[in-house]
Design a protein around this motif. Structure first.
Motif, PDB file in Angstrom:
ATOM      1  N   ALA A 199      -8.271 -18.753  15.549  1.00  0.00           N
ATOM      2  CA  ALA A 199      -7.167 -17.791  15.513  1.00  0.00           C
ATOM      3  C   ALA A 199      -7.719 -16.425  15.135  1.00  0.00           C
ATOM      4  N   VAL A 200      -6.948 -15.393  15.428  1.00  0.00           N
ATOM      5  CA  VAL A 200      -7.336 -14.029  15.103  1.00  0.00           C
ATOM      6  C   VAL A 200      -6.764 -13.660  13.739  1.00  0.00           C
ATOM      7  N   THR A 201      -7.588 -13.077  12.892  1.00  0.00           N
ATOM      8  CA  THR A 201      -7.159 -12.627  11.568  1.00  0.00           C
ATOM      9  C   THR A 201      -6.409 -11.306  11.705  1.00  0.00           C
ATOM     10  N   ASP A 202      -5.181 -11.284  11.215  1.00  0.00           N
ATOM     11  CA  ASP A 202      -4.367 -10.069  11.197  1.00  0.00           C
ATOM     12  C   ASP A 202      -4.036  -9.729   9.753  1.00  0.00           C
ATOM     13  N   PHE A 203      -3.933  -8.435   9.449  1.00  0.00           N
ATOM     14  CA  PHE A 203      -3.672  -8.059   8.057  1.00  0.00           C
ATOM     15  C   PHE A 203      -2.945  -6.730   7.882  1.00  0.00           C
ATOM     16  N   LEU A 204      -2.774  -5.957   8.932  1.00  0.00           N
ATOM     17  CA  LEU A 204      -2.073  -4.680   8.834  1.00  0.00           C
ATOM     18  C   LEU A 204      -0.596  -4.900   9.151  1.00  0.00           C
ATOM     19  N   ASP A 205       0.271  -4.639   8.174  1.00  0.00           N
ATOM     20  CA  ASP A 205       1.697  -4.937   8.293  1.00  0.00           C
ATOM     21  C   ASP A 205       2.513  -3.672   8.060  1.00  0.00           C
ATOM     22  N   PHE A 206       2.985  -3.066   9.153  1.00  0.00           N
ATOM     23  CA  PHE A 206       3.859  -1.902   9.047  1.00  0.00           C
ATOM     24  C   PHE A 206       5.303  -2.369   9.144  1.00  0.00           C
ATOM     25  N   HIS A 207       6.180  -1.750   8.342  1.00  0.00           N
ATOM     26  CA  HIS A 207       7.576  -2.189   8.319  1.00  0.00           C
ATOM     27  C   HIS A 207       8.504  -1.033   7.985  1.00  0.00           C
ATOM     28  N   LEU A 208       9.750  -1.223   8.349  1.00  0.00           N
ATOM     29  CA  LEU A 208      10.805  -0.276   8.028  1.00  0.00           C
ATOM     30  C   LEU A 208      11.967  -1.096   7.508  1.00  0.00           C
ATOM     31  N   GLY A 209      12.231  -0.994   6.237  1.00  0.00           N
ATOM     32  CA  GLY A 209      13.254  -1.835   5.628  1.00  0.00           C
ATOM     33  C   GLY A 209      12.846  -3.295   5.755  1.00  0.00           C
ATOM     34  N   GLY A 210      13.704  -4.087   6.320  1.00  0.00           N
ATOM     35  CA  GLY A 210      13.405  -5.503   6.506  1.00  0.00           C
ATOM     36  C   GLY A 210      12.747  -5.828   7.833  1.00  0.00           C
ATOM     37  N   TRP A 211      12.579  -4.818   8.702  1.00  0.00           N
ATOM     38  CA  TRP A 211      11.978  -5.054  10.016  1.00  0.00           C
ATOM     39  C   TRP A 211      10.474  -4.841   9.925  1.00  0.00           C
ATOM     40  N   HIS A 212       9.707  -5.835  10.339  1.00  0.00           N
ATOM     41  CA  HIS A 212       8.248  -5.774  10.319  1.00  0.00           C
ATOM     42  C   HIS A 212       7.707  -5.795  11.740  1.00  0.00           C
ATOM     43  N   PHE A 213       6.840  -4.820  12.046  1.00  0.00           N
ATOM     44  CA  PHE A 213       6.095  -4.857  13.297  1.00  0.00           C
ATOM     45  C   PHE A 213       5.129  -6.027  13.172  1.00  0.00           C
ATOM     46  N   PRO A 214       4.829  -6.758  14.250  1.00  0.00           N
ATOM     47  CA  PRO A 214       3.881  -7.878  14.116  1.00  0.00           C
ATOM     48  C   PRO A 214       2.556  -7.411  13.500  1.00  0.00           C
ATOM     49  N   ALA A 215       2.046  -8.185  12.552  1.00  0.00           N
ATOM     50  CA  ALA A 215       0.784  -7.828  11.891  1.00  0.00           C
ATOM     51  C   ALA A 215      -0.336  -7.746  12.920  1.00  0.00           C
ATOM     52  N   PHE A 216      -1.285  -6.852  12.670  1.00  0.00           N
ATOM     53  CA  PHE A 216      -2.395  -6.666  13.597  1.00  0.00           C
ATOM     54  C   PHE A 216      -3.653  -6.347  12.809  1.00  0.00           C
ATOM     55  N   ASN A 217      -4.737  -6.009  13.498  1.00  0.00           N
ATOM     56  CA  ASN A 217      -6.026  -5.782  12.845  1.00  0.00           C
ATOM     57  C   ASN A 217      -6.709  -4.564  13.466  1.00  0.00           C
ATOM     58  N   VAL A 260       0.839  -1.193   0.000  1.00  0.00           N
ATOM     59  CA  VAL A 260       0.000   0.000   0.000  1.00  0.00           C
ATOM     60  C   VAL A 260       0.877   1.247   0.000  1.00  0.00           C
ATOM     61  N   ALA A 261       1.951   1.213   0.757  1.00  0.00           N
ATOM     62  CA  ALA A 261       2.924   2.311   0.854  1.00  0.00           C
ATOM     63  C   ALA A 261       4.288   1.681   1.122  1.00  0.00           C
ATOM     64  N   PRO A 262       5.374   2.449   0.967  1.00  0.00           N
ATOM     65  CA  PRO A 262       6.704   1.869   1.199  1.00  0.00           C
ATOM     66  C   PRO A 262       6.911   1.314   2.600  1.00  0.00           C
ATOM     67  N   PHE A 263       6.038   1.667   3.530  1.00  0.00           N
ATOM     68  CA  PHE A 263       6.161   1.231   4.921  1.00  0.00           C
ATOM     69  C   PHE A 263       4.967   0.405   5.392  1.00  0.00           C
ATOM     70  N   PHE A 264       4.018   0.128   4.492  1.00  0.00           N
ATOM     71  CA  PHE A 264       2.769  -0.512   4.900  1.00  0.00           C
ATOM     72  C   PHE A 264       2.263  -1.481   3.838  1.00  0.00           C
ATOM     73  N   ASN A 265       1.977  -2.711   4.281  1.00  0.00           N
ATOM     74  CA  ASN A 265       1.407  -3.740   3.414  1.00  0.00           C
ATOM     75  C   ASN A 265       0.119  -4.275   4.023  1.00  0.00           C
ATOM     76  N   LEU A 266      -0.712  -4.833   3.172  1.00  0.00           N
ATOM     77  CA  LEU A 266      -1.799  -5.686   3.635  1.00  0.00           C
ATOM     78  C   LEU A 266      -1.316  -7.105   3.401  1.00  0.00           C
ATOM     79  N   THR A 267      -1.325  -7.905   4.439  1.00  0.00           N
ATOM     80  CA  THR A 267      -0.887  -9.294   4.330  1.00  0.00           C
ATOM     81  C   THR A 267      -1.709 -10.130   5.296  1.00  0.00           C
ATOM     82  N   LEU A 268      -2.104 -11.306   4.886  1.00  0.00           N
ATOM     83  CA  LEU A 268      -2.987 -12.133   5.695  1.00  0.00           C
ATOM     84  C   LEU A 268      -2.192 -13.003   6.658  1.00  0.00           C
ATOM     85  N   GLY A 269      -2.582 -12.956   7.924  1.00  0.00           N
ATOM     86  CA  GLY A 269      -1.951 -13.786   8.940  1.00  0.00           C
ATOM     87  C   GLY A 269      -2.978 -14.208   9.976  1.00  0.00           C
ATOM     88  N   PHE A 270      -2.650 -15.259  10.718  1.00  0.00           N
ATOM     89  CA  PHE A 270      -3.555 -15.755  11.754  1.00  0.00           C
ATOM     90  C   PHE A 270      -2.761 -15.945  13.031  1.00  0.00           C
TER      91      PHE A 270
END
Length: 158
Positions: free
Chosen positions: A104-122, A28-38
């Motif tokens: 399980a809880v559906t998570d999909f908001l993925d914020f990151h900086l370079g190769g470091w990703h904050f744990p996905a959340f909802n 979505v942006a250089p620092f933000f993805n939508l990605t599916l996780g549980f």
């Protein structure tokens, strides 16, 4: 509470039934993805090994905590506390519904900086965080707050 629960439910439904069909990562942006996780654990996936085969146990604990927050909200005289506690309870119940429905809880908001990703959340996690910030702000900047008991003049001195 209802608005928080509805927001979480609708966003998760959209992600599972429209946006992530098929599952993939959407930049979505250089620092933000939508990605599916549980997430089968608690915050940030902690204690997954404990709750992996017991999603209803974690759901039950969350329901009990949410009920406590709702009782607190109903008894609180401060509107900021009532709103904050309602957001926390609504977000928690959104995650409870996921655990009961799919284990399980559906998570999909993925914020990151370079190769470091904050744990996905909802969105449930988002409203829980906003609710907690409202509680903190309300306790720090409460209008009309009184001085602690030991600093107030005693009735005898008046």
């Amino acid at each position: 509470m209802a608005a928080a629960l509805a927001t979480d439910f609708v966003t998760k439904w959209l992600i599972l039934n429209i946006v992530m069909v098929p599952p993939r990562t959407i930049e979505v942006a250089p620092f933000f993805n939508l990605t599916l996780g549980f997430n089968t654990g608690v915050s940030f996936g902690m204690f997954q090994e404990i709750f992996l085969d017991r999603p209803l146990l974690l759901a039950g604990i969350s329901i009990a905590i949410s009920a406590g927050f709702l009782v607190w909200a109903m008894r609180s005289p401060r509107p900021s506390d009532t709103i904050g506690l309602g957001l926390i309870a609504g977000g928690a119940m959104g995650n409870v519904l996921d655990r009961m429905r799919q284990g399980a809880v559906t998570d999909f908001l993925d914020f990151h900086l370079g190769g470091w990703h904050f744990p996905a959340f909802n969105m449930a996690d988002t409203v829980i965080t906003i609710g907690a910030l409202l509680l903190i702000a309300g306790s720090l900047w409460s209008p009309g707050s009184t001085a602690p008991a030991e600093k107030r003049p005693s009735r005898a001195a008046q």
